[in-house]
Write a protein that holds these residues in place. Sequence first.
Motif, PDB file in Angstrom:
ATOM      1  N   LEU A 197       9.723   2.102 -14.872  1.00  0.00           N
ATOM      2  CA  LEU A 197       9.215   3.032 -15.875  1.00  0.00           C
ATOM      3  C   LEU A 197       8.368   2.313 -16.922  1.00  0.00           C
ATOM      4  N   SER A 198       8.798   1.136 -17.329  1.00  0.00           N
ATOM      5  CA  SER A 198       8.034   0.369 -18.325  1.00  0.00           C
ATOM      6  C   SER A 198       6.693  -0.067 -17.764  1.00  0.00           C
ATOM      7  N   GLN A 199       6.679  -0.526 -16.512  1.00  0.00           N
ATOM      8  CA  GLN A 199       5.416  -0.936 -15.899  1.00  0.00           C
ATOM      9  C   GLN A 199       4.470   0.248 -15.764  1.00  0.00           C
ATOM     10  N   GLN A 200       5.007   1.379 -15.353  1.00  0.00           N
ATOM     11  CA  GLN A 200       4.169   2.571 -15.228  1.00  0.00           C
ATOM     12  C   GLN A 200       3.664   3.029 -16.593  1.00  0.00           C
ATOM     13  N   ASP A 201       4.506   2.940 -17.606  1.00  0.00           N
ATOM     14  CA  ASP A 201       4.125   3.352 -18.956  1.00  0.00           C
ATOM     15  C   ASP A 201       2.984   2.496 -19.485  1.00  0.00           C
ATOM     16  N   ARG A 202       2.959   1.220 -19.081  1.00  0.00           N
ATOM     17  CA  ARG A 202       1.894   0.309 -19.536  1.00  0.00           C
ATOM     18  C   ARG A 202       0.698   0.299 -18.597  1.00  0.00           C
ATOM     19  N   GLY A 203       0.733   1.126 -17.556  1.00  0.00           N
ATOM     20  CA  GLY A 203      -0.379   1.188 -16.616  1.00  0.00           C
ATOM     21  C   GLY A 203      -0.445   0.000 -15.687  1.00  0.00           C
ATOM     22  N   GLU A 204       0.668  -0.696 -15.476  1.00  0.00           N
ATOM     23  CA  GLU A 204       0.712  -1.883 -14.622  1.00  0.00           C
ATOM     24  C   GLU A 204       1.126  -1.490 -13.211  1.00  0.00           C
ATOM     25  N   SER A 205       0.831  -2.389 -12.277  1.00  0.00           N
ATOM     26  CA  SER A 205       1.331  -2.199 -10.914  1.00  0.00           C
ATOM     27  C   SER A 205       2.845  -2.367 -10.931  1.00  0.00           C
TER      28      SER A 205
ATOM     29  N   ARG B 259       6.336  -3.559  -9.736  1.00  0.00           N
ATOM     30  CA  ARG B 259       6.794  -4.720  -8.980  1.00  0.00           C
ATOM     31  C   ARG B 259       8.238  -5.014  -9.374  1.00  0.00           C
ATOM     32  N   LEU B 260       9.097  -5.124  -8.375  1.00  0.00           N
ATOM     33  CA  LEU B 260      10.499  -5.438  -8.601  1.00  0.00           C
ATOM     34  C   LEU B 260      10.805  -6.866  -8.157  1.00  0.00           C
ATOM     35  N   ALA B 261      11.908  -7.384  -8.641  1.00  0.00           N
ATOM     36  CA  ALA B 261      12.364  -8.701  -8.205  1.00  0.00           C
ATOM     37  C   ALA B 261      12.729  -8.636  -6.720  1.00  0.00           C
ATOM     38  N   PRO B 262      12.689  -9.771  -6.015  1.00  0.00           N
ATOM     39  CA  PRO B 262      13.039  -9.764  -4.580  1.00  0.00           C
ATOM     40  C   PRO B 262      14.443  -9.195  -4.364  1.00  0.00           C
ATOM     41  N   LYS B 263      14.587  -8.455  -3.274  1.00  0.00           N
ATOM     42  CA  LYS B 263      15.890  -7.863  -2.969  1.00  0.00           C
ATOM     43  C   LYS B 263      16.832  -8.916  -2.397  1.00  0.00           C
ATOM     44  N   SER B 264      18.108  -8.662  -2.507  1.00  0.00           N
ATOM     45  CA  SER B 264      19.096  -9.537  -1.887  1.00  0.00           C
ATOM     46  C   SER B 264      19.533  -8.932  -0.553  1.00  0.00           C
ATOM     47  N   ASP B 265      20.545  -9.529   0.074  1.00  0.00           N
ATOM     48  CA  ASP B 265      20.959  -9.084   1.404  1.00  0.00           C
ATOM     49  C   ASP B 265      21.524  -7.663   1.362  1.00  0.00           C
TER      50      ASP B 265
ATOM     51  N   VAL C  71      28.716  -3.167 -11.530  1.00  0.00           N
ATOM     52  CA  VAL C  71      27.589  -4.109 -11.430  1.00  0.00           C
ATOM     53  C   VAL C  71      26.380  -3.421 -10.822  1.00  0.00           C
ATOM     54  N   SER C  72      26.615  -2.580  -9.820  1.00  0.00           N
ATOM     55  CA  SER C  72      25.500  -1.889  -9.152  1.00  0.00           C
ATOM     56  C   SER C  72      24.754  -0.964 -10.105  1.00  0.00           C
ATOM     57  N   TRP C  73      25.478  -0.307 -11.016  1.00  0.00           N
ATOM     58  CA  TRP C  73      24.813   0.551 -11.995  1.00  0.00           C
ATOM     59  C   TRP C  73      23.837  -0.268 -12.841  1.00  0.00           C
ATOM     60  N   ARG C  74      24.242  -1.465 -13.232  1.00  0.00           N
ATOM     61  CA  ARG C  74      23.357  -2.304 -14.043  1.00  0.00           C
ATOM     62  C   ARG C  74      22.100  -2.686 -13.258  1.00  0.00           C
ATOM     63  N   ILE C  75      22.293  -3.030 -11.980  1.00  0.00           N
ATOM     64  CA  ILE C  75      21.147  -3.385 -11.134  1.00  0.00           C
ATOM     65  C   ILE C  75      20.197  -2.202 -11.011  1.00  0.00           C
ATOM     66  N   LEU C  76      20.754  -1.044 -10.701  1.00  0.00           N
ATOM     67  CA  LEU C  76      19.940   0.144 -10.480  1.00  0.00           C
ATOM     68  C   LEU C  76      19.178   0.542 -11.739  1.00  0.00           C
ATOM     69  N   LEU C  77      19.861   0.575 -12.875  1.00  0.00           N
ATOM     70  CA  LEU C  77      19.207   1.002 -14.112  1.00  0.00           C
ATOM     71  C   LEU C  77      18.203  -0.033 -14.609  1.00  0.00           C
ATOM     72  N   ASP C  78      18.492  -1.319 -14.392  1.00  0.00           N
ATOM     73  CA  ASP C  78      17.513  -2.351 -14.747  1.00  0.00           C
ATOM     74  C   ASP C  78      16.227  -2.159 -13.948  1.00  0.00           C
ATOM     75  N   ASP C  79      16.361  -1.891 -12.656  1.00  0.00           N
ATOM     76  CA  ASP C  79      15.172  -1.698 -11.818  1.00  0.00           C
ATOM     77  C   ASP C  79      14.413  -0.441 -12.224  1.00  0.00           C
ATOM     78  N   LEU C  80      15.135   0.647 -12.472  1.00  0.00           N
ATOM     79  CA  LEU C  80      14.469   1.881 -12.886  1.00  0.00           C
ATOM     80  C   LEU C  80      13.747   1.697 -14.223  1.00  0.00           C
ATOM     81  N   ALA C  81      14.396   1.010 -15.158  1.00  0.00           N
ATOM     82  CA  ALA C  81      13.767   0.777 -16.463  1.00  0.00           C
ATOM     83  C   ALA C  81      12.519  -0.090 -16.318  1.00  0.00           C
TER      84      ALA C  81
END
Length: 289
Positions: A48-56, A58-64, A35-45
């Motif tokens: 990368l997508s936001q940077q590729d589009r020139g956007e700021s 921003r990640l979803a709020p973190k959990s505990d 499950v952690s791999w999915r979380i990590l790769l989703d955040d990295l993707a």
Amino acid sequence: CFDLEKDLLVKPRLLHVGGDDFLFLTLHHLVTDGVSWRILLDDLALLLSQQDRGESVRLAPKSDSYRRFALGLPAQARTNVPAADGGFLRADALMAHVTASRRLTGELVRRQGPSGEGGMQGILLCALYRAMARLGAGPELVVELEGHGRDLVPQACVERTVGWFTRFRLLRLSPWQEAATAHGAMPRMREIPGADTSVPAGRRIRFNYLGQLGMQNKDWFEPLPSVWPGDVGGSNRMACRLCVDLMLTRGCLEVYFTFDAGDTLGARLPDVFLKALEEGTKEPFSADR
């Protein structure tokens, strides 16, 4: 390869191959799970997508934090550990691997029903029980059923936390003669309550169905061909007679068996298990036993 006394448990590497650059990520199991791999790769993707589009970015709020989860574990989870009964087996383990065909895997997925991965787990346990019975094990099996443990601490929200969360349930599989078919008895599966330490490690089978290991971010990441379970340190000890790890990946069911080098049953099990899976697709199945 990790040296736990010296290494970081996360190893990113930048590789230059044929004029292209690749980010190669390796994480030790102590700090991540499926499950952690999915979380990590989703955040990295997402980054990368936001940077590729020139956007700021921003990640979803973190959990505990993992620390809060660990501190919230009930006291018995830290103290109710099986006694050192000589139950850790030899370190010279062997590994075997089989792959179910796409046709067989598709039939298994179709038969798992509305219970999804829970139904698939029951199908796989049934095949394992029958395979072990044909090789002379039984009539009862004790299975350590490994699963995710993110719900062990209700007051800690860890749905987006990276770490290794796991829990074990003990199941007793015994013959269910009323449900016998031409291919043998179906197992009746009953949970053994609490942390039963009366069953020695040499009689237990550890079973871990990881579910579907797919890539949600194929534009950015590609998994390497599986090398599961990979390199194991020579000082590691088997904590049970047999370990069975299963996953769905690239449209096929992959099954990995780890067993003591002196256990001839383990060496014969992969082919017998695959045959039991095939036979199981030809008869009715109910995961509710």
